[in-house]
Design a protein around this motif. Structure first.
Motif, PDB file in Angstrom:
ATOM      1  N   THR A   1       0.973  -1.202  -0.152  1.00 40.64           N
ATOM      2  CA  THR A   1       0.068   0.016   0.060  1.00 40.64           C
ATOM      3  C   THR A   1       0.666   1.164  -0.084  1.00 40.64           C
ATOM      4  OG1 THR A   1      -1.819  -1.240   1.046  1.00 40.64           O
ATOM      5  CG2 THR A   1      -1.711   1.259   1.308  1.00 40.64           C
ATOM      6  N   GLU A   2       0.709   2.127  -1.215  1.00 41.49           N
ATOM      7  CA  GLU A   2       1.516   3.143  -1.234  1.00 41.49           C
ATOM      8  C   GLU A   2       0.690   4.253  -0.448  1.00 41.49           C
ATOM      9  OE1 GLU A   2       4.556   4.482  -2.328  1.00 41.49           O
ATOM     10  OE2 GLU A   2       3.823   6.225  -1.470  1.00 41.49           O
ATOM     11  N   VAL A   3       1.619   4.984   0.440  1.00 44.30           N
ATOM     12  CA  VAL A   3       0.935   5.900   1.582  1.00 44.30           C
ATOM     13  C   VAL A   3       1.124   7.398   1.400  1.00 44.30           C
ATOM     14  CG1 VAL A   3       0.280   4.206   3.284  1.00 44.30           C
ATOM     15  CG2 VAL A   3       2.446   5.522   3.558  1.00 44.30           C
ATOM     16  N   ALA A   4       2.255   7.594   0.279  1.00 46.54           N
ATOM     17  CA  ALA A   4       2.706   9.131   0.234  1.00 46.54           C
ATOM     18  C   ALA A   4       1.354  10.051   0.140  1.00 46.54           C
ATOM     19  CB  ALA A   4       3.583   9.294  -1.009  1.00 46.54           C
ATOM     20  N   LEU A   5       0.432   9.735  -0.700  1.00 42.12           N
ATOM     21  CA  LEU A   5      -0.693  10.676  -0.816  1.00 42.12           C
ATOM     22  C   LEU A   5      -1.700  10.740   0.445  1.00 42.12           C
ATOM     23  CD1 LEU A   5      -1.638   9.755  -4.485  1.00 42.12           C
ATOM     24  CD2 LEU A   5      -0.325  11.590  -3.576  1.00 42.12           C
ATOM     25  N   ARG A   6      -1.372  10.055   1.619  1.00 43.30           N
ATOM     26  CA  ARG A   6      -2.009  10.098   2.829  1.00 43.30           C
ATOM     27  C   ARG A   6      -1.161  10.534   3.658  1.00 43.30           C
ATOM     28  NH1 ARG A   6      -1.536   8.663   7.646  1.00 43.30           N
ATOM     29  NH2 ARG A   6      -1.168   6.660   6.996  1.00 43.30           N
ATOM     30  N   ASP A   7      -0.012   9.637   4.099  1.00 41.16           N
ATOM     31  CA  ASP A   7       0.841   9.841   5.133  1.00 41.16           C
ATOM     32  C   ASP A   7       1.723  10.915   4.879  1.00 41.16           C
ATOM     33  OD1 ASP A   7       2.811   9.490   7.542  1.00 41.16           O
ATOM     34  OD2 ASP A   7       2.103   7.256   7.481  1.00 41.16           O
ATOM     35  N   GLY A   8       2.020  11.209   3.742  1.00 43.29           N
ATOM     36  CA  GLY A   8       2.826  12.203   3.051  1.00 43.29           C
ATOM     37  C   GLY A   8       2.387  13.568   3.089  1.00 43.29           C
ATOM     38  N   SER A   9       1.228  13.463   3.292  1.00 47.73           N
ATOM     39  CA  SER A   9       0.081  14.732   3.520  1.00 47.73           C
ATOM     40  C   SER A   9       0.772  15.562   4.805  1.00 47.73           C
ATOM     41  CB  SER A   9      -1.287  14.510   3.470  1.00 47.73           C
ATOM     42  OG  SER A   9      -2.057  15.714   3.895  1.00 47.73           O
ATOM     43  N   HIS A  10       1.252  14.794   5.781  1.00 43.94           N
ATOM     44  CA  HIS A  10       1.584  15.387   7.130  1.00 43.94           C
ATOM     45  C   HIS A  10       2.866  16.213   6.762  1.00 43.94           C
ATOM     46  CE1 HIS A  10      -0.843  13.182   9.968  1.00 43.94           C
ATOM     47  NE2 HIS A  10      -0.470  12.070   9.571  1.00 43.94           N
ATOM     48  N   ALA A  11       3.603  15.602   5.766  1.00 48.89           N
ATOM     49  CA  ALA A  11       5.085  16.305   5.655  1.00 48.89           C
ATOM     50  C   ALA A  11       4.953  17.586   4.808  1.00 48.89           C
ATOM     51  CB  ALA A  11       5.924  15.121   4.806  1.00 48.89           C
ATOM     52  N   ILE A  12       4.011  17.548   4.194  1.00 47.11           N
ATOM     53  CA  ILE A  12       3.634  18.983   3.161  1.00 47.11           C
ATOM     54  C   ILE A  12       2.552  19.668   3.681  1.00 47.11           C
ATOM     55  CG2 ILE A  12       4.850  17.862   1.137  1.00 47.11           C
ATOM     56  CD1 ILE A  12       1.920  17.785   0.083  1.00 47.11           C
ATOM     57  N   ALA A  13       2.121  19.547   5.085  1.00 46.63           N
ATOM     58  CA  ALA A  13       1.280  20.266   5.754  1.00 46.63           C
ATOM     59  C   ALA A  13      -0.220  20.201   4.975  1.00 46.63           C
ATOM     60  CB  ALA A  13       1.596  21.845   5.813  1.00 46.63           C
ATOM     61  N   HIS A  14      -0.518  19.063   4.387  1.00 47.84           N
ATOM     62  CA  HIS A  14      -1.745  18.909   3.766  1.00 47.84           C
ATOM     63  C   HIS A  14      -2.178  19.779   2.489  1.00 47.84           C
ATOM     64  CE1 HIS A  14      -1.868  16.566   7.569  1.00 47.84           C
ATOM     65  NE2 HIS A  14      -1.882  17.607   7.974  1.00 47.84           N
ATOM     66  N   GLN A  15      -0.963  19.920   1.801  1.00 46.82           N
ATOM     67  CA  GLN A  15      -1.024  20.988   0.694  1.00 46.82           C
ATOM     68  C   GLN A  15      -1.215  20.437  -0.607  1.00 46.82           C
ATOM     69  OE1 GLN A  15      -1.289  24.514   1.272  1.00 46.82           O
ATOM     70  NE2 GLN A  15      -1.880  23.435   3.275  1.00 46.82           N
ATOM     71  N   TYR A  16      -1.533  19.096  -0.837  1.00 50.21           N
ATOM     72  CA  TYR A  16      -1.737  18.432  -2.068  1.00 50.21           C
ATOM     73  C   TYR A  16      -2.578  19.055  -3.101  1.00 50.21           C
ATOM     74  CZ  TYR A  16       1.009  14.319  -1.133  1.00 50.21           C
ATOM     75  OH  TYR A  16       2.142  13.249  -0.883  1.00 50.21           O
ATOM     76  N   THR A  17      -2.217  19.050  -4.403  1.00 50.04           N
ATOM     77  CA  THR A  17      -3.370  19.800  -5.397  1.00 50.04           C
ATOM     78  C   THR A  17      -3.885  18.257  -6.252  1.00 50.04           C
ATOM     79  OG1 THR A  17      -1.705  19.773  -7.122  1.00 50.04           O
ATOM     80  CG2 THR A  17      -1.976  21.748  -5.483  1.00 50.04           C
ATOM     81  N   VAL A  18      -5.081  18.885  -6.798  1.00 47.96           N
ATOM     82  CA  VAL A  18      -5.525  17.662  -7.607  1.00 47.96           C
ATOM     83  C   VAL A  18      -4.415  17.074  -8.739  1.00 47.96           C
ATOM     84  CG1 VAL A  18      -7.257  17.382  -9.395  1.00 47.96           C
ATOM     85  CG2 VAL A  18      -7.954  18.249  -7.206  1.00 47.96           C
ATOM     86  N   ASP A  19      -3.731  18.266  -9.243  1.00 42.81           N
ATOM     87  CA  ASP A  19      -2.935  17.744 -10.392  1.00 42.81           C
ATOM     88  C   ASP A  19      -1.709  16.809  -9.837  1.00 42.81           C
ATOM     89  OD1 ASP A  19      -1.833  18.338 -12.914  1.00 42.81           O
ATOM     90  OD2 ASP A  19      -0.275  19.416 -11.759  1.00 42.81           O
ATOM     91  N   GLN A  20      -1.192  17.090  -8.655  1.00 44.91           N
ATOM     92  CA  GLN A  20      -0.424  16.342  -8.084  1.00 44.91           C
ATOM     93  C   GLN A  20      -0.905  14.843  -7.925  1.00 44.91           C
ATOM     94  OE1 GLN A  20       0.648  18.654  -4.454  1.00 44.91           O
ATOM     95  NE2 GLN A  20       2.436  19.692  -5.330  1.00 44.91           N
ATOM     96  N   VAL A  21      -1.950  14.798  -7.335  1.00 46.86           N
ATOM     97  CA  VAL A  21      -2.670  13.413  -6.964  1.00 46.86           C
ATOM     98  C   VAL A  21      -2.906  12.576  -8.289  1.00 46.86           C
ATOM     99  CG1 VAL A  21      -4.557  12.380  -5.963  1.00 46.86           C
ATOM    100  CG2 VAL A  21      -3.446  14.180  -4.659  1.00 46.86           C
TER     101      VAL A  21
END
Ligand SMILES: CC[C@H](O)CC(=O)C(=O)O
Ligand SMILES: [Mn+2]
Length: 342
Positions: free
Chosen positions: A10-30
């Motif tokens: 299970t790849e968790v960068a798009l959830r656990d990694g959210s902590h590391a980037i202060a929950h700043q994911y964009t739709v484009d990145q995802v």
């Protein structure tokens, strides 16, 4: 259809990694990351706020993008990988779980503190009713004895979970501690066993290999180590190591390397590494997701973030008690001031 594999990542960068980037994911990145993970044949991709569904709040950090838009984006580019969501009962509710399932999430990971599995019963049952694969996620597993962990895992099994995870949230477990935990679970539960590591003591890979040796078949990783603290077991490295060991993950190594370097590295403001703060997380047994909160509080009160983390470890502060970070920082700053005035 997902092919049979020995280990399911299970790849968790798009959830656990959210902590590391202060929950700043964009739709484009995802969209970009999920598309490549799907093409690399990663079986599960977790997408949610770092603290799980409905985590976006002052307490945990406000998301830049509504997580349901992110889940929808990931689902739209996955014809093979299944999108997973994390839910901490009390933060996320039945409503968010239903919405995630409606948008196409196929796996629900219900996370509780390692001694509080009983709060997961309703959410595990609902996830099963919704037709989702269901995981019980026992966080801060270093804080409980092996016997307690087994008791809690058996509860999750009795609620209907398909898998139970030993979650080393603080990256504090040593290899022999992982070994005894996974071994005991193998002896006492009949469902799949998983392991989720954090690399704060540089042990995520070693711990993951021990977990696999003892029979864990569900393993979490974050590409380019994009997870809380020093990150998780680095997915692309894990794929390479398991391949060398002759263990089949079904994941394309070159595609994972390219994703790590070309797409994920540019998302990071600073490279993920073990620095003095993340090292202290593992050393003091503190939630990896507390890292940025503690660093912010240290800045605000002009104190050493390590002192905050050590004190949080002593007080055994757990997820959901993020407000304690500022309280502890204020106390340390007050003591420091008193010492100067005296
Ligand atoms: C706050 C939820 C947490 O980040 C879940 C997790 O990944 C862990 O406990 O390591
Ligand atoms: Mn984690």
């Amino acid at each position: 259809m997902t092919q049979q594999r020995q280990i399911y990542i299970t790849e968790v960068a798009l959830r656990d990694g959210s902590h590391a980037i202060a929950h700043q994911y964009t739709v484009d990145q995802v969209l970009k990351v999920a598309k490549e993970l799907n093409e690399a044949h990663v079986p599960y991709i977790e997408v949610s706020h770092g603290d799980g569904l409905a985590g976006s709040s002052l307490q945990y950090g406000i998301s830049r993008t509504n997580e349901f838009e992110l889940i929808e984006a990931a689902v739209s580019v996955c014809d093979e990988s299944k999108v997973a969501v994390l839910l901490l009962p009390g933060i996320g509710t039945m409503k968010e779980l239903k919405q995630a399932a409606h948008l196409g999430a196929k796996m629900a990971r219900i996370a509780t503190h390692v001694t509080e599995a009983d709060v997961s019963a309703q959410h595990i049952a609902l996830a099963k009713d919704l037709g989702m694969e269901t995981v019980g996620f026992l966080m801060m597993s270093h804080m409980a004895s092996v016997e307690k962990l087994v008791e809690q895992a058996k509860l999750m099994e009795s609620y209907g979970a398909d898998t139970v995870y030993v979650v080393d949230s603080a990256g504090a477990l040593l290899p022999h501690e992982v070994k005894e935990r996974i071994r005991a679970l193998r002896q006492h539960v009949d469902i799949n066993i998983g392991f989720h590591g954090h690399n704060n003591l540089s042990l995520a890979m070693a711990n993951t290999l021990v977990a696999i040796e003892e029979g864990a078949t569900r393993i979490d990783g974050s590409v380019r180590c994009l997870g809380a603290g020093a990150g998780n077991t680095q997915t692309e490295v894990l794929i390479a190591v398991l391949d060398r060991l002759g263990i089949d993950t079904g994941v394309d190594l070159y595609k994972m390397m390219d994703l790590a370097e070309d797409i994920v590295a540019p998302i990071l403001q600073v490279p993920q590494e073990i620095n003095r703060d993340s090292l202290v997380l593992g050393y003091a047994g503190v939630y990896s997701s507390f890292l940025l909160h503690a660093q912010r509080a240290a800045k605000k009160f002009d104190i050493d973030s390590r002192d905050i983390l050590i004190e949080l470890g002593k007080r055994k502060v757990v997820g959901g008690q993020e407000d304690m970070i500022v309280d502890v920082a204020a106390e340390i700053a007050k003591k420091k001031l008193e010492a100067v005035v005296r």
